[in-house]
Write an enzyme that holds these catalytic residues in place. Structure first.
Site, PDB file in Angstrom:
ATOM      1  N   ARG A 161       0.855  -1.183   0.000  1.00  0.00           N
ATOM      2  CA  ARG A 161       0.000   0.000   0.000  1.00  0.00           C
ATOM      3  C   ARG A 161       0.892   1.234   0.000  1.00  0.00           C
ATOM      4  O   ARG A 161       2.024   1.209   0.479  1.00  0.00           O
ATOM      5  CB  ARG A 161      -0.917   0.010   1.228  1.00  0.00           C
ATOM      6  CG  ARG A 161      -1.860  -1.188   1.321  1.00  0.00           C
ATOM      7  CD  ARG A 161      -2.718  -1.097   2.573  1.00  0.00           C
ATOM      8  NE  ARG A 161      -3.617  -2.227   2.692  1.00  0.00           N
ATOM      9  CZ  ARG A 161      -3.350  -3.347   3.376  1.00  0.00           C
ATOM     10  NH1 ARG A 161      -2.169  -3.460   3.979  1.00  0.00           N
ATOM     11  NH2 ARG A 161      -4.231  -4.317   3.447  1.00  0.00           N
ATOM     12  N   LYS A 186      -2.164  -1.954   7.729  1.00  0.00           N
ATOM     13  CA  LYS A 186      -3.384  -1.559   8.426  1.00  0.00           C
ATOM     14  C   LYS A 186      -3.511  -2.292   9.760  1.00  0.00           C
ATOM     15  O   LYS A 186      -3.060  -3.424   9.911  1.00  0.00           O
ATOM     16  CB  LYS A 186      -4.615  -1.880   7.564  1.00  0.00           C
ATOM     17  CG  LYS A 186      -4.819  -0.953   6.381  1.00  0.00           C
ATOM     18  CD  LYS A 186      -6.111  -1.302   5.667  1.00  0.00           C
ATOM     19  CE  LYS A 186      -6.405  -0.326   4.526  1.00  0.00           C
ATOM     20  NZ  LYS A 186      -7.676  -0.663   3.838  1.00  0.00           N
ATOM     21  N   HIS A 260      -2.132   1.858  -6.159  1.00  0.00           N
ATOM     22  CA  HIS A 260      -3.022   0.743  -5.829  1.00  0.00           C
ATOM     23  C   HIS A 260      -3.297  -0.127  -7.056  1.00  0.00           C
ATOM     24  O   HIS A 260      -3.585  -1.318  -6.925  1.00  0.00           O
ATOM     25  CB  HIS A 260      -4.332   1.260  -5.237  1.00  0.00           C
ATOM     26  CG  HIS A 260      -4.863   0.377  -4.144  1.00  0.00           C
ATOM     27  ND1 HIS A 260      -4.285   0.286  -2.891  1.00  0.00           N
ATOM     28  CD2 HIS A 260      -5.909  -0.487  -4.128  1.00  0.00           C
ATOM     29  CE1 HIS A 260      -4.958  -0.580  -2.152  1.00  0.00           C
ATOM     30  NE2 HIS A 260      -5.943  -1.065  -2.881  1.00  0.00           N
ATOM     31  N   ARG A 263      -0.688  -2.580  -7.050  1.00  0.00           N
ATOM     32  CA  ARG A 263      -1.008  -3.584  -6.029  1.00  0.00           C
ATOM     33  C   ARG A 263      -1.983  -4.623  -6.597  1.00  0.00           C
ATOM     34  O   ARG A 263      -1.791  -5.827  -6.422  1.00  0.00           O
ATOM     35  CB  ARG A 263      -1.602  -2.888  -4.804  1.00  0.00           C
ATOM     36  CG  ARG A 263      -2.081  -3.813  -3.689  1.00  0.00           C
ATOM     37  CD  ARG A 263      -2.514  -2.969  -2.494  1.00  0.00           C
ATOM     38  NE  ARG A 263      -3.261  -3.728  -1.516  1.00  0.00           N
ATOM     39  CZ  ARG A 263      -2.721  -4.472  -0.554  1.00  0.00           C
ATOM     40  NH1 ARG A 263      -1.407  -4.575  -0.473  1.00  0.00           N
ATOM     41  NH2 ARG A 263      -3.479  -5.105   0.321  1.00  0.00           N
ATOM     42  N   HIS A 286      -4.108  -8.850   3.499  1.00  0.00           N
ATOM     43  CA  HIS A 286      -5.563  -8.756   3.588  1.00  0.00           C
ATOM     44  C   HIS A 286      -6.043  -9.372   4.898  1.00  0.00           C
ATOM     45  O   HIS A 286      -5.586 -10.448   5.291  1.00  0.00           O
ATOM     46  CB  HIS A 286      -6.227  -9.498   2.430  1.00  0.00           C
ATOM     47  CG  HIS A 286      -6.096  -8.789   1.119  1.00  0.00           C
ATOM     48  ND1 HIS A 286      -6.184  -9.434  -0.099  1.00  0.00           N
ATOM     49  CD2 HIS A 286      -5.893  -7.477   0.826  1.00  0.00           C
ATOM     50  CE1 HIS A 286      -6.024  -8.556  -1.077  1.00  0.00           C
ATOM     51  NE2 HIS A 286      -5.846  -7.376  -0.540  1.00  0.00           N
ATOM     52  N   TYR A 295      -9.903 -11.122  -6.740  1.00  0.00           N
ATOM     53  CA  TYR A 295      -8.992 -11.119  -7.884  1.00  0.00           C
ATOM     54  C   TYR A 295      -9.244 -12.304  -8.813  1.00  0.00           C
ATOM     55  O   TYR A 295      -8.944 -12.231  -9.999  1.00  0.00           O
ATOM     56  CB  TYR A 295      -7.539 -11.127  -7.399  1.00  0.00           C
ATOM     57  CG  TYR A 295      -7.164  -9.870  -6.661  1.00  0.00           C
ATOM     58  CD1 TYR A 295      -7.072  -8.657  -7.328  1.00  0.00           C
ATOM     59  CD2 TYR A 295      -6.937  -9.882  -5.287  1.00  0.00           C
ATOM     60  CE1 TYR A 295      -6.749  -7.496  -6.653  1.00  0.00           C
ATOM     61  CE2 TYR A 295      -6.614  -8.723  -4.604  1.00  0.00           C
ATOM     62  CZ  TYR A 295      -6.515  -7.533  -5.291  1.00  0.00           C
ATOM     63  OH  TYR A 295      -6.212  -6.377  -4.626  1.00  0.00           O
TER      64      TYR A 295
END
Length: 339
Positions: A161, A186, A260, A263, A286, A295
């Site tokens: 990120r 995160k 992104h 990514r 994730h 995806y």
């Protein structure tokens, strides 16, 4: 005993709960701050009083609902923005209900406000030939030529990120025995990603340009005056070197390439290479496996490969189960064993 006020509760909410207890990143805390600021301004205008006169009793369920409606109707906010503001308000009122049980009913009403359904945003990614085209067009000379090449390759290699890259420091990179990087993502969580030989080589060259012995807390990607690149600085670099990709034909609508997008491209290309979804989930950091499964829905090549794997054996020599491609990748297996 001090009577709790809006100001005291907000201060404790941001400084203690969000920053210390939950460990949220600064830009996430800033997003919560924007939501609360807009809500308090709405309440102040609704009551025709100064913002310092607002009491906790004024933060009612009805006002929250009218605030959310005003975001969409008067300010033209999209549904996603509306839901984001609501998520911040829910978190605050959950905190308020926990600290003041007498306000639990008030908090429960607001927490029960439903989010509006909205279709998932389109996941835009680059094809492999487009990635190759980006690196073929990168300048080989100039003050920031090495930095920009290293930055783009690092983004594609790790799927990091943009904030993770902005926060990257010397101490987060290991070159021996296997090159890898520790990314701070995160929820104050860390993960480890392997580095390709070329990525590690470029990072060594980039860090070797600094005079003396680099300090462990030195930023890896820096701007003109040696300060760490900001999120917006990284966006500008990526977009500058991918402008040619926005010129597309009628079959491919024009899209601006952001960090992104790189990514997303990393995730899709890992999936197409046969890497299992759980490995990609750990690679990208994730929280939910459902996020990674998206995806698999955006590339027809993945569906075709899945169909071929499910096809019945044609010859007697073929047997189930067939060995996934990633099991033959020695470097990937070595990285998995090191986790």
């Amino acid at each position: 005993m001090t009577t709790p006020t809006v100001g005291l509760m907000l201060h404790a909410f941001f400084e203690d709960y969000l920053k210390l207890q939950k460990g949220l990143r600064p830009h996430t805390v800033s997003s919560y701050g924007d939501a609360m600021r807009l809500f308090l301004l709405f309440v102040s205008n609704d009551l025709s009083c100064k913002i310092t006169r607002i009491s906790l009793d004024d933060l009612s369920h009805d006002r929250v609902c009218r605030f959310l409606n005003a975001l969409e109707q008067a300010q033209g906010c999209g549904i996603r923005s509306r839901n984001q503001r609501l998520a911040a308000l829910r978190t605050f009122f959950e905190y308020l209900g926990g600290k003041q049980p007498e306000r639990l009913a008030q908090a429960q009403q607001i927490v029960a406000i439903p989010t509006k359904r909205v279709p998932l945003p389109e996941t835009f990614f680059l094809e492999r030939d487009e990635i190759e085209g980006i690196f073929a067009r990168l300048p080989s000379r100039g003050r920031f030529a090495l930095r920009d090449r290293t930055l783009l390759l690092f983004l594609y290699n790790t799927g990091a990120r943009v904030q993770e890259v902005a926060d990257l420091r010397m101490a987060n990179i290991e070159f021996t025995p296997q090159s890898r990087v520790h990314l701070h993502g995160k929820g104050d969580k860390w993960r480890v990603c392997p580095l390709w030989t070329e990525t590690a080589s470029l990072l060594k060259r980039l860090l070797g340009e600094s005079s003396g012995i680099p300090a462990p807390d030195r930023p890896v990607f820096t701007a003109y005056r040696g300060h760490s690149l900001t999120r917006f600085g990284i966006y500008k670099i990526v977009r500058r070197h991918t402008q040619h990709l926005t010129q597309r034909g009628s079959n491919h609508p024009s899209r601006r390439v952001s960090p992104h997008v790189l990514r997303h491209s990393t995730a899709v290309h890992l999936l197409e290479a046969g890497v299992e979804v759980n490995v990609i989930r750990a690679w990208l950091g994730h929280v939910s496996l459902e996020t990674t499964h998206r995806y698999a829905e955006i590339t027809i090549r993945t569906k075709q490969a899945a169909l071929e794997l499910c096809a019945p054996p044609i010859t007697k020599s073929e047997r189930y189960p067939r060995q996934p491609v990633w099991r033959d990748d020695a470097s990937l297996l070595k990285w998995l064993q090191s986790l």
